[in-house]
Design a protein around this motif. Sequence first.
Motif, PDB file in Angstrom:
ATOM      1  N   ALA A 177      15.018  18.273  37.729  1.00  0.00           N
ATOM      2  CA  ALA A 177      14.917  18.627  36.310  1.00  0.00           C
ATOM      3  C   ALA A 177      13.624  18.101  35.708  1.00  0.00           C
ATOM      4  O   ALA A 177      12.990  18.775  34.884  1.00  0.00           O
ATOM      5  CB  ALA A 177      16.130  18.065  35.559  1.00  0.00           C
ATOM      6  N   ALA A 178      13.225  16.901  36.123  1.00  0.00           N
ATOM      7  CA  ALA A 178      11.973  16.330  35.624  1.00  0.00           C
ATOM      8  C   ALA A 178      10.777  17.163  36.075  1.00  0.00           C
ATOM      9  O   ALA A 178       9.839  17.404  35.300  1.00  0.00           O
ATOM     10  CB  ALA A 178      11.828  14.891  36.111  1.00  0.00           C
ATOM     11  N   GLN A 179      10.804  17.611  37.315  1.00  0.00           N
ATOM     12  CA  GLN A 179       9.719  18.442  37.843  1.00  0.00           C
ATOM     13  C   GLN A 179       9.585  19.731  37.030  1.00  0.00           C
ATOM     14  O   GLN A 179       8.480  20.166  36.686  1.00  0.00           O
ATOM     15  CB  GLN A 179       9.985  18.771  39.313  1.00  0.00           C
ATOM     16  N   ALA A 180      10.743  20.339  36.713  1.00  0.00           N
ATOM     17  CA  ALA A 180      10.726  21.565  35.913  1.00  0.00           C
ATOM     18  C   ALA A 180      10.316  21.291  34.468  1.00  0.00           C
ATOM     19  O   ALA A 180       9.948  22.228  33.736  1.00  0.00           O
ATOM     20  CB  ALA A 180      12.101  22.223  35.946  1.00  0.00           C
ATOM     21  N   GLN A 225      21.008  18.394  29.359  1.00  0.00           N
ATOM     22  CA  GLN A 225      21.320  19.786  29.675  1.00  0.00           C
ATOM     23  C   GLN A 225      20.530  20.261  30.886  1.00  0.00           C
ATOM     24  O   GLN A 225      21.057  20.976  31.748  1.00  0.00           O
ATOM     25  CB  GLN A 225      21.034  20.671  28.467  1.00  0.00           C
ATOM     26  N   GLN A 226      19.273  19.855  30.977  1.00  0.00           N
ATOM     27  CA  GLN A 226      18.453  20.229  32.142  1.00  0.00           C
ATOM     28  C   GLN A 226      18.996  19.594  33.416  1.00  0.00           C
ATOM     29  O   GLN A 226      19.007  20.222  34.474  1.00  0.00           O
ATOM     30  CB  GLN A 226      16.998  19.807  31.905  1.00  0.00           C
ATOM     31  N   VAL A 227      19.445  18.346  33.322  1.00  0.00           N
ATOM     32  CA  VAL A 227      20.019  17.662  34.486  1.00  0.00           C
ATOM     33  C   VAL A 227      21.331  18.312  34.898  1.00  0.00           C
ATOM     34  O   VAL A 227      21.582  18.540  36.087  1.00  0.00           O
ATOM     35  CB  VAL A 227      20.239  16.164  34.175  1.00  0.00           C
ATOM     36  N   GLU A 228      22.162  18.630  33.933  1.00  0.00           N
ATOM     37  CA  GLU A 228      23.442  19.290  34.205  1.00  0.00           C
ATOM     38  C   GLU A 228      23.229  20.582  35.005  1.00  0.00           C
ATOM     39  O   GLU A 228      23.905  20.827  36.011  1.00  0.00           O
ATOM     40  CB  GLU A 228      24.138  19.596  32.882  1.00  0.00           C
TER      41      GLU A 228
END
Length: 384
Positions: A317-320, A329-332
Amino acid sequence: MKKTALSLSVLAALALGSASAQTTVKIATLSPLSGGQSDLGLQIRNGAQLAVNEYKAQFQRLGMNLQLVAYDDQADPATGTAQARKIASDRAILAVVGTLNSGVAIPSSQALASSRVAMVSPANTANQVTDRGLSNMNRIVARDDAQGPAGANFITGNLKAKKVYILNDKTAYGEGLAKEVEKALKAKGTQVVGNEGTEEKSDFSSIVAKIRLQKPDAIYFGGIYNQVGVFIKQLRENGITTPVVGGDGLDSSELATIAGKGASNIYFTTVAAPIEALPAAKTFAANFQKTFNDGAQGFGAFGYDAAKVVLQGILKAAQANGNKAPSRQQVEAAIRKGSFTGLLSGNVSFNSVGDRKAATLYVMNVEGGKYKLATSVPVRPVRQ
């Protein structure tokens, strides 16, 4: 001399500025750290801590200070839900490893759902954990509708039992497991001579008397080691040597300690592989022993794997997100949709409701207080 002092002060200021620029990123564990089931809950926490220790440097390079915070749910749904609300209020926590008990996972994951805090369970098997369709709830272990039939198959195929007495601990976990076992046994034409739930923890004399009267070929108990161990001890003290079969709630070294001299002719299916069944776990087990002065068990390994899924999900998620700390929400989304490698139990990916697409069940045998692997069974959820 003054130049050197000035240089040192500048370097110190730069270092301080760099440290303060670090974004704190946390993951949490939610498991019983006190009470009768703490043996397994501590395994989950400690396994997750080892994974965090390994990943700290990767997060550091992205300007993130990775931390693990452990919450004690005491194996109690109300306590677990209260702790889940505390987790949701700490915005630095991006995901959770937990829980041990399905009865705790169900309300806790619901409490976290609106905050989009992802959970990856190393232990929960009740079907309704994922059947509710929550976008934040995932698990890396097999479900009751796989574990129940595996237990029933062992009872009829390996133990050749024709009559079975079924017990459960009146929790979502125990009742769900016992229901699946009963269904599978009846489908095979096996007679279920008794089926009851009990919250008893210390005096099983009335149940032992019923079992003596019914004379089953096997007993199935859907429950946790601290309760089932006492039952087995009293069963054996009354001269009943009938095989006792259970689920992964019996997967603790404490079971044999509690059962004492009666710790024989016991079998249990488990979703957490014994350490010796995981070829990649040798280094992990050594690190676990060195770090915590305690032997690694199956749920320690699966706590480690669940944490690695969480940490890899956060990094994806961090890369994106331009290599910056991602949102919950991105991690989920990254966890549900990702493929995760380098785990002790094999690669992990999830189906649409958060079940692992391919898992393995293990059947363990306890004889004379010693644990050994009886067999293993590959399983898949109905939905892929």
